[in-house]
Design a protein around this motif. Structure first.
Motif, PDB file in Angstrom:
ATOM      1  N   LEU A 132       2.598   0.435  -9.237  1.00 56.29           N
ATOM      2  CA  LEU A 132       1.978   1.759  -9.295  1.00 56.29           C
ATOM      3  C   LEU A 132       0.583   1.756  -8.687  1.00 56.29           C
ATOM      4  O   LEU A 132       0.184   2.722  -8.019  1.00 56.29           O
ATOM      5  CB  LEU A 132       1.925   2.252 -10.740  1.00 56.29           C
ATOM      6  N   ARG A 133      -0.172   0.696  -8.891  1.00 60.59           N
ATOM      7  CA  ARG A 133      -1.498   0.614  -8.279  1.00 60.59           C
ATOM      8  C   ARG A 133      -1.401   0.618  -6.764  1.00 60.59           C
ATOM      9  O   ARG A 133      -2.194   1.265  -6.071  1.00 60.59           O
ATOM     10  CB  ARG A 133      -2.234  -0.645  -8.768  1.00 60.59           C
ATOM     11  N   ARG A 134      -0.421  -0.098  -6.247  1.00 63.24           N
ATOM     12  CA  ARG A 134      -0.271  -0.151  -4.792  1.00 63.24           C
ATOM     13  C   ARG A 134       0.264   1.154  -4.213  1.00 63.24           C
ATOM     14  O   ARG A 134       0.021   1.467  -3.048  1.00 63.24           O
ATOM     15  CB  ARG A 134       0.640  -1.315  -4.404  1.00 63.24           C
ATOM     16  N   LEU A 135       0.964   1.911  -5.052  1.00 61.77           N
ATOM     17  CA  LEU A 135       1.484   3.194  -4.591  1.00 61.77           C
ATOM     18  C   LEU A 135       0.435   4.297  -4.641  1.00 61.77           C
ATOM     19  O   LEU A 135       0.375   5.147  -3.742  1.00 61.77           O
ATOM     20  CB  LEU A 135       2.684   3.620  -5.454  1.00 61.77           C
ATOM     21  N   SER A 136      -0.384   4.303  -5.683  1.00 58.72           N
ATOM     22  CA  SER A 136      -1.262   5.454  -5.904  1.00 58.72           C
ATOM     23  C   SER A 136      -2.733   5.122  -6.037  1.00 58.72           C
ATOM     24  O   SER A 136      -3.537   6.008  -6.310  1.00 58.72           O
ATOM     25  CB  SER A 136      -0.808   6.196  -7.176  1.00 58.72           C
TER      26      SER A 136
ATOM     27  N   SER B  22      11.387   3.929 -14.399  1.00 56.23           N
ATOM     28  CA  SER B  22      10.504   5.084 -14.592  1.00 56.23           C
ATOM     29  C   SER B  22      10.353   5.848 -13.279  1.00 56.23           C
ATOM     30  O   SER B  22      10.575   5.313 -12.196  1.00 56.23           O
ATOM     31  CB  SER B  22       9.130   4.641 -15.108  1.00 56.23           C
ATOM     32  N   ARG B  23       9.964   7.111 -13.410  1.00 57.70           N
ATOM     33  CA  ARG B  23       9.868   8.025 -12.266  1.00 57.70           C
ATOM     34  C   ARG B  23       8.427   8.501 -12.145  1.00 57.70           C
ATOM     35  O   ARG B  23       7.811   8.899 -13.139  1.00 57.70           O
ATOM     36  CB  ARG B  23      10.830   9.193 -12.495  1.00 57.70           C
ATOM     37  N   HIS B  24       7.877   8.485 -10.909  1.00 54.85           N
ATOM     38  CA  HIS B  24       6.464   8.790 -10.711  1.00 54.85           C
ATOM     39  C   HIS B  24       6.277   9.658  -9.463  1.00 54.85           C
ATOM     40  O   HIS B  24       6.914   9.420  -8.434  1.00 54.85           O
ATOM     41  CB  HIS B  24       5.653   7.498 -10.555  1.00 54.85           C
ATOM     42  N   HIS B  25       5.377  10.631  -9.576  1.00 53.01           N
ATOM     43  CA  HIS B  25       5.060  11.491  -8.431  1.00 53.01           C
ATOM     44  C   HIS B  25       3.860  10.897  -7.722  1.00 53.01           C
ATOM     45  O   HIS B  25       2.770  10.789  -8.283  1.00 53.01           O
ATOM     46  CB  HIS B  25       4.757  12.914  -8.910  1.00 53.01           C
ATOM     47  N   VAL B  26       4.053  10.495  -6.477  1.00 49.68           N
ATOM     48  CA  VAL B  26       3.015   9.795  -5.713  1.00 49.68           C
ATOM     49  C   VAL B  26       2.827  10.466  -4.371  1.00 49.68           C
ATOM     50  O   VAL B  26       3.751  10.512  -3.548  1.00 49.68           O
ATOM     51  CB  VAL B  26       3.392   8.310  -5.505  1.00 49.68           C
ATOM     52  N   ASN B  27       1.640  11.001  -4.145  1.00 55.43           N
ATOM     53  CA  ASN B  27       1.303  11.606  -2.851  1.00 55.43           C
ATOM     54  C   ASN B  27       2.387  12.558  -2.344  1.00 55.43           C
ATOM     55  O   ASN B  27       2.815  12.496  -1.192  1.00 55.43           O
ATOM     56  CB  ASN B  27       1.038  10.510  -1.810  1.00 55.43           C
ATOM     57  N   GLY B  28       2.829  13.434  -3.241  1.00 50.51           N
ATOM     58  CA  GLY B  28       3.777  14.471  -2.840  1.00 50.51           C
ATOM     59  C   GLY B  28       5.225  14.058  -2.842  1.00 50.51           C
ATOM     60  O   GLY B  28       6.094  14.861  -2.466  1.00 50.51           O
TER      61      GLY B  28
END
Length: 259
Positions: free
Chosen positions: A18-22, A120-126
Motif C-alpha cells: 500500500l505504501r508503494r501504491l499510494s 482487501s480492496r483499495h482505491h488508489v489514484n482513481g
C-alpha cells in the motif's frame, strides 16, 4: 508470473504494498508482489495481528481490479485459499491430499492452522486495487503463544524449503486467473474444489463474530457458492452468508467453550 521482490525484513508486506501504491510520489504501474521471511507486524483478518512463526513466509500481491474477470470479486478469499493449497502440493509432493481449507480463508491440516490469506480492496489514484496477503508457517522452533492449534511445513515433513518457489507459484497462479478477459465471466470448479477440501463439509457449524465470539448462526455446512458465500443449511433452508466480519467454528467446540 508477476515480479516479486524479496525484502530482508518489513513490518508488514501488505502495508508496504500500500505504501508503494499510494505513498508520496507513487505511480502505480502493473501488478507486483513483495515477500519476506522476517515480518514483524503482520496483518490478520478483522484488523488483528498475524502471529508469524519465527521462520514464516509473508507474501503480498497487488494488482488492479480491472484485470479481474467478471464474477470473481467476492470469491477471492476462497479462491486464493485453494490456489495456495494447490501451489503447496505442487512444490511438495508429500503434502498432496493432506491440506484442507476452513471457510473462507484458513489453510488447515486437520484441525491445525498452517496458513491464511487476506484480500482487501483499495482505491488508489482513481483506480481500485486488490491486495492479497498470504501467511504461511514454515517452522515453529518453539510452541507459539496463539489461541488455536497450529502446524508448520517442517512439522509435516517438508525439508529443503525454498520459499521463493512458493512465491513464484502464487504469483503465477493469480496472474493466470487475471489473464482471462476482464469482459469474460469467470467460471470454473471453485465450489467442487472447495467441497473436496472443506474440513467441515456437511458438519454442524456455528458462524461467530471473530472478535467477540458471539454465535450468529448455526446450521449444516453445505459448502460455498460460486461467489464465495458460505451455504449454511438452517432448518432445512440453505442461507448464503457472505465473506465479511464472520468466522466459522465446528459446533462441538463452540458449545464446549460455552459460546
Amino acid at each position: 508470473m508477476w515480479p516479486c521482490e524479496r525484502l530482508s525484513t518489513i513490518d508488514s508486506t501488505q502495508r508496504e504494498v500500500l505504501r508503494r501504491l499510494s505513498g508520496p510520489g507513487a505511480q502505480p504501474g502493473g501488478p507486483f508482489g513483495l515477500w519476506t521471511t522476517a515480518q514483524t507486524q503482520g496483518i490478520a483478518s478483522h484488523g488483528r495481528r498475524w502471529v508469524d512463526s519465527p521462520d514464516g513466509l509473508a507474501c503480498s500481491l497487488g494488482w488492479p481490479e480491472a484485470l479481474c474477470p467478471l464474477g470473481i470479486e467476492s470469491a477471492w478469499p476462497v479462491r486464493l485459499s485453494l490456489i495456495t493449497i494447490q501451489v503447496l502440493e505442487h512444490c511438495f509432493a508429500g503434502l498432496r491430499g493432506r491440506i484442507g481449507v476452513k471457510w473462507p480463508n484458513d489453510i488447515m491440516v486437520g484441525d491445525k492452522k498452517l496458513g491464511g490469506v487476506l484480500v482487501s480492496r483499495h482505491h488508489v489514484n482513481g483506480a481500485w486495487w486488490l491486495v492479497a496477503g498470504i501467511g504461511m508457517n514454515l517452522s515453529w522452533p518453539a510452541v507459539p503463544e496463539v489461541d488455536r492449534p497450529v502446524t508448520a511445513l517442517t512439522d509435516l515433513g517438508v525439508r529443503d524449503l525454498m520459499p521463493e518457489d512458493i512465491v513464484a507459484g502464487l504469483s503465477t497462479a493469480v496472474a493466470q486467473v487475471c489473464s482471462v478477459s476482464a469482459q469474460t465471466t469467470y467460471v470454473d470448479g471453485l465450489t467442487e474444489e472447495f467441497s473436496r477440501r472443506d474440513i467441515y463439509a456437511d458438519q454442524l457449524v456455528v458462524v461467530v463474530h471473530p472478535v467477540s465470539g458471539e454465535a450468529l448462526a448455526q446450521g449444516i455446512n453445505r459448502g460455498c457458492s460460486a461467489n464465495g458465500s458460505l451455504q449454511l443449511e438452517v432448518d432445512g433452508v440453505v442461507r448464503r452468508i457472505s465473506v465479511g466480519e464472520l468466522s466459522l467454528r465446528p459446533a462441538s467446540i463452540v458449545h464446549r467453550e460455552g459460546r
